[in-house]
Scaffold this motif. Sequence first.
Motif, PDB file in Angstrom:
ATOM      1  N   LEU A   4       0.823  -1.212   0.000  1.00  0.00           N
ATOM      2  CA  LEU A   4       0.000   0.000   0.000  1.00  0.00           C
ATOM      3  C   LEU A   4       0.860   1.265   0.000  1.00  0.00           C
ATOM      4  O   LEU A   4       0.444   2.300  -0.539  1.00  0.00           O
ATOM      5  CB  LEU A   4      -0.922   0.006   1.221  1.00  0.00           C
ATOM      6  N   PHE A   5       2.032   1.188   0.590  1.00  0.00           N
ATOM      7  CA  PHE A   5       2.912   2.356   0.649  1.00  0.00           C
ATOM      8  C   PHE A   5       3.788   2.501  -0.602  1.00  0.00           C
ATOM      9  O   PHE A   5       4.402   3.548  -0.773  1.00  0.00           O
ATOM     10  CB  PHE A   5       3.816   2.279   1.888  1.00  0.00           C
ATOM     11  N   THR A   6       3.855   1.483  -1.433  1.00  0.00           N
ATOM     12  CA  THR A   6       4.771   1.538  -2.582  1.00  0.00           C
ATOM     13  C   THR A   6       4.049   1.463  -3.936  1.00  0.00           C
ATOM     14  O   THR A   6       4.352   2.249  -4.839  1.00  0.00           O
ATOM     15  CB  THR A   6       5.785   0.380  -2.495  1.00  0.00           C
ATOM     16  N   VAL A   7       3.100   0.537  -4.075  1.00  0.00           N
ATOM     17  CA  VAL A   7       2.472   0.316  -5.391  1.00  0.00           C
ATOM     18  C   VAL A   7       1.665   1.529  -5.855  1.00  0.00           C
ATOM     19  O   VAL A   7       1.822   1.973  -6.997  1.00  0.00           O
ATOM     20  CB  VAL A   7       1.623  -0.968  -5.367  1.00  0.00           C
ATOM     21  N   PRO A   8       0.749   2.106  -5.041  1.00  0.00           N
ATOM     22  CA  PRO A   8       0.000   3.283  -5.535  1.00  0.00           C
ATOM     23  C   PRO A   8       0.897   4.453  -5.913  1.00  0.00           C
ATOM     24  O   PRO A   8       0.644   5.136  -6.906  1.00  0.00           O
ATOM     25  CB  PRO A   8      -0.916   3.633  -4.349  1.00  0.00           C
ATOM     26  N   LEU A   9       1.963   4.674  -5.127  1.00  0.00           N
ATOM     27  CA  LEU A   9       2.871   5.786  -5.443  1.00  0.00           C
ATOM     28  C   LEU A   9       3.598   5.540  -6.757  1.00  0.00           C
ATOM     29  O   LEU A   9       3.714   6.448  -7.597  1.00  0.00           O
ATOM     30  CB  LEU A   9       3.872   5.957  -4.299  1.00  0.00           C
ATOM     31  N   ALA A  10       4.082   4.305  -6.957  1.00  0.00           N
ATOM     32  CA  ALA A  10       4.783   3.992  -8.211  1.00  0.00           C
ATOM     33  C   ALA A  10       3.826   4.045  -9.400  1.00  0.00           C
ATOM     34  O   ALA A  10       4.183   4.533 -10.477  1.00  0.00           O
ATOM     35  CB  ALA A  10       5.416   2.611  -8.106  1.00  0.00           C
ATOM     36  N   TYR A  11       2.598   3.568  -9.209  1.00  0.00           N
ATOM     37  CA  TYR A  11       1.633   3.604 -10.313  1.00  0.00           C
ATOM     38  C   TYR A  11       1.243   5.037 -10.664  1.00  0.00           C
ATOM     39  O   TYR A  11       1.103   5.386 -11.840  1.00  0.00           O
ATOM     40  CB  TYR A  11       0.393   2.803  -9.937  1.00  0.00           C
ATOM     41  N   ASP A  12       1.066   5.876  -9.646  1.00  0.00           N
ATOM     42  CA  ASP A  12       0.721   7.270  -9.903  1.00  0.00           C
ATOM     43  C   ASP A  12       1.843   7.993 -10.652  1.00  0.00           C
ATOM     44  O   ASP A  12       1.586   8.902 -11.433  1.00  0.00           O
ATOM     45  CB  ASP A  12       0.425   7.974  -8.574  1.00  0.00           C
ATOM     46  N   LYS A  13       3.068   7.571 -10.440  1.00  0.00           N
ATOM     47  CA  LYS A  13       4.213   8.211 -11.098  1.00  0.00           C
ATOM     48  C   LYS A  13       4.413   7.707 -12.523  1.00  0.00           C
ATOM     49  O   LYS A  13       4.788   8.476 -13.417  1.00  0.00           O
ATOM     50  CB  LYS A  13       5.467   7.959 -10.265  1.00  0.00           C
ATOM     51  N   TYR A  14       4.149   6.410 -12.748  1.00  0.00           N
ATOM     52  CA  TYR A  14       4.406   5.813 -14.064  1.00  0.00           C
ATOM     53  C   TYR A  14       3.130   5.264 -14.701  1.00  0.00           C
ATOM     54  O   TYR A  14       3.178   4.265 -15.418  1.00  0.00           O
ATOM     55  CB  TYR A  14       5.427   4.680 -13.921  1.00  0.00           C
ATOM     56  N   GLU A  15       1.976   5.913 -14.462  1.00  0.00           N
ATOM     57  CA  GLU A  15       0.715   5.380 -14.964  1.00  0.00           C
ATOM     58  C   GLU A  15       0.643   5.402 -16.493  1.00  0.00           C
ATOM     59  O   GLU A  15      -0.002   4.533 -17.090  1.00  0.00           O
ATOM     60  CB  GLU A  15      -0.459   6.160 -14.379  1.00  0.00           C
ATOM     61  N   ASP A  16       1.312   6.362 -17.129  1.00  0.00           N
ATOM     62  CA  ASP A  16       1.281   6.416 -18.595  1.00  0.00           C
ATOM     63  C   ASP A  16       1.997   5.228 -19.223  1.00  0.00           C
ATOM     64  O   ASP A  16       1.708   4.857 -20.364  1.00  0.00           O
ATOM     65  CB  ASP A  16       1.920   7.723 -19.081  1.00  0.00           C
ATOM     66  N   LYS A  17       2.935   4.626 -18.507  1.00  0.00           N
ATOM     67  CA  LYS A  17       3.624   3.441 -19.012  1.00  0.00           C
ATOM     68  C   LYS A  17       2.939   2.151 -18.578  1.00  0.00           C
ATOM     69  O   LYS A  17       2.984   1.144 -19.296  1.00  0.00           O
ATOM     70  CB  LYS A  17       5.077   3.441 -18.524  1.00  0.00           C
ATOM     71  N   VAL A  18       2.299   2.180 -17.419  1.00  0.00           N
ATOM     72  CA  VAL A  18       1.676   0.969 -16.883  1.00  0.00           C
ATOM     73  C   VAL A  18       0.339   0.686 -17.560  1.00  0.00           C
ATOM     74  O   VAL A  18       0.001  -0.471 -17.841  1.00  0.00           O
ATOM     75  CB  VAL A  18       1.504   1.093 -15.353  1.00  0.00           C
ATOM     76  N   ASP A  19      -0.444   1.731 -17.836  1.00  0.00           N
ATOM     77  CA  ASP A  19      -1.790   1.542 -18.395  1.00  0.00           C
ATOM     78  C   ASP A  19      -1.786   0.829 -19.748  1.00  0.00           C
ATOM     79  O   ASP A  19      -2.623  -0.055 -19.970  1.00  0.00           O
ATOM     80  CB  ASP A  19      -2.502   2.892 -18.499  1.00  0.00           C
ATOM     81  N   PRO A  20      -0.900   1.176 -20.689  1.00  0.00           N
ATOM     82  CA  PRO A  20      -0.885   0.404 -21.953  1.00  0.00           C
ATOM     83  C   PRO A  20      -0.569  -1.075 -21.747  1.00  0.00           C
ATOM     84  O   PRO A  20      -1.172  -1.937 -22.402  1.00  0.00           O
ATOM     85  CB  PRO A  20       0.215   1.099 -22.775  1.00  0.00           C
ATOM     86  N   LEU A  21       0.345  -1.366 -20.829  1.00  0.00           N
ATOM     87  CA  LEU A  21       0.644  -2.770 -20.537  1.00  0.00           C
ATOM     88  C   LEU A  21      -0.560  -3.464 -19.910  1.00  0.00           C
ATOM     89  O   LEU A  21      -0.872  -4.624 -20.231  1.00  0.00           O
ATOM     90  CB  LEU A  21       1.852  -2.872 -19.602  1.00  0.00           C
ATOM     91  N   GLY A  22      -1.251  -2.755 -19.032  1.00  0.00           N
ATOM     92  CA  GLY A  22      -2.458  -3.320 -18.431  1.00  0.00           C
ATOM     93  C   GLY A  22      -3.548  -3.556 -19.453  1.00  0.00           C
ATOM     94  O   GLY A  22      -4.285  -4.544 -19.385  1.00  0.00           O
ATOM     95  N   GLU A  23      -3.667  -2.641 -20.422  1.00  0.00           N
ATOM     96  CA  GLU A  23      -4.671  -2.818 -21.472  1.00  0.00           C
ATOM     97  C   GLU A  23      -4.385  -4.070 -22.296  1.00  0.00           C
ATOM     98  O   GLU A  23      -5.295  -4.851 -22.614  1.00  0.00           O
ATOM     99  CB  GLU A  23      -4.683  -1.587 -22.366  1.00  0.00           C
ATOM    100  N   LYS A  24      -3.114  -4.281 -22.637  1.00  0.00           N
ATOM    101  CA  LYS A  24      -2.754  -5.478 -23.397  1.00  0.00           C
ATOM    102  C   LYS A  24      -3.048  -6.746 -22.591  1.00  0.00           C
ATOM    103  O   LYS A  24      -3.546  -7.734 -23.131  1.00  0.00           O
ATOM    104  CB  LYS A  24      -1.281  -5.421 -23.779  1.00  0.00           C
ATOM    105  N   ALA A  25      -2.737  -6.701 -21.290  1.00  0.00           N
ATOM    106  CA  ALA A  25      -2.983  -7.867 -20.445  1.00  0.00           C
ATOM    107  C   ALA A  25      -4.480  -8.159 -20.329  1.00  0.00           C
ATOM    108  O   ALA A  25      -4.904  -9.327 -20.387  1.00  0.00           O
ATOM    109  CB  ALA A  25      -2.386  -7.635 -19.053  1.00  0.00           C
ATOM    110  N   VAL A  26      -5.290  -7.111 -20.206  1.00  0.00           N
ATOM    111  CA  VAL A  26      -6.742  -7.305 -20.101  1.00  0.00           C
ATOM    112  C   VAL A  26      -7.304  -7.872 -21.396  1.00  0.00           C
ATOM    113  O   VAL A  26      -8.173  -8.764 -21.388  1.00  0.00           O
ATOM    114  CB  VAL A  26      -7.419  -5.972 -19.734  1.00  0.00           C
ATOM    115  N   ILE A  27      -6.824  -7.380 -22.548  1.00  0.00           N
ATOM    116  CA  ILE A  27      -7.286  -7.904 -23.839  1.00  0.00           C
ATOM    117  C   ILE A  27      -6.938  -9.380 -23.974  1.00  0.00           C
ATOM    118  O   ILE A  27      -7.760 -10.199 -24.420  1.00  0.00           O
ATOM    119  CB  ILE A  27      -6.673  -7.079 -24.990  1.00  0.00           C
ATOM    120  N   GLU A  28      -5.737  -9.744 -23.556  1.00  0.00           N
ATOM    121  CA  GLU A  28      -5.326 -11.145 -23.638  1.00  0.00           C
ATOM    122  C   GLU A  28      -6.152 -12.017 -22.695  1.00  0.00           C
ATOM    123  O   GLU A  28      -6.566 -13.140 -23.062  1.00  0.00           O
ATOM    124  CB  GLU A  28      -3.840 -11.259 -23.295  1.00  0.00           C
TER     125      GLU A  28
END
Length: 272
Positions: free
Chosen positions: A221-245
């Motif tokens: 809780l102290f690390t993942v939300p902060l890292a995601y908020d900082k790199y969400e533009d890079k994480v979201d496309p990867l998440g979209e590909k994973a969800v499609i698969e």
Amino acid sequence: MAEEHKHEESVIAPEPAVEVVERELDKISEKIHHGGDSSSSSSSSDDEDEKKKTKKPSSPSSMKSKVYRLFGREQPVHKVLGGGKPADIFMWKNKKMSGGVLGGATAAWVVFELMEYHLLTLLCHVMIVVLAVLFLWSNATMFINKSPPKIPEVHIPEEPILQLASGLRIEINRGFSTLREIASGRDLKKFLIAIAGLWVLSILGGCFNFLTLAYIALVLLFTVPLAYDKYEDKVDPLGEKAVIELKKQYAVLDEKVLSKIPLGPLKNKKKD
């Protein structure tokens, strides 16, 4: 002869006045013509400006709404975590408080897990030390002529406890209703997700005890939300590909296996 000459001069004399009038009329007409052109050009330019104003560029919010966000998120991470002080702590808005909470949790995990100290034993030992120090200090002041220590009165406020209990009650009731919906056979997808989640938790529970799992969850809780908020533009496309698969794999599983399983009575009633 003199009279005829005078008469001719009187006839010829008005010609310059007529020419002057014609010139003035020509000037006025030219002014009117140029004024109309300028007004028409200004009106056309105004129309173009109005068209440019009406054609507003696409706002960044509309562009952001088209971008895929992980888990269908429509709000910032801070609001997803509930906002307020808890979200500020998890997002490291107040670094001192966040560091204090994480440091205290780490110290507690080290004491209870690594040093194998029991909670009840630790509380009793701490109370023994505190009471002994205060008792001796209070009695020692009588001999050294100093004022006794001021022991503060501790009261647990009612409002935060009620808010915490109310929030826990809402979440527990929501969990019970979700489990009831899954058990009633209404949604096969939720059933499979629940089974997979419980199976993963059972594996983790076999590897770690409850305290270690709670500490790992707190660290995440102290690390993942902060890292995601900082790199969400890079994480979201990867998440979209994973969800499609995952959707493709689920469609194959649904076609080959899940569609052949008989549906529950509640789902059949809805279809009827």
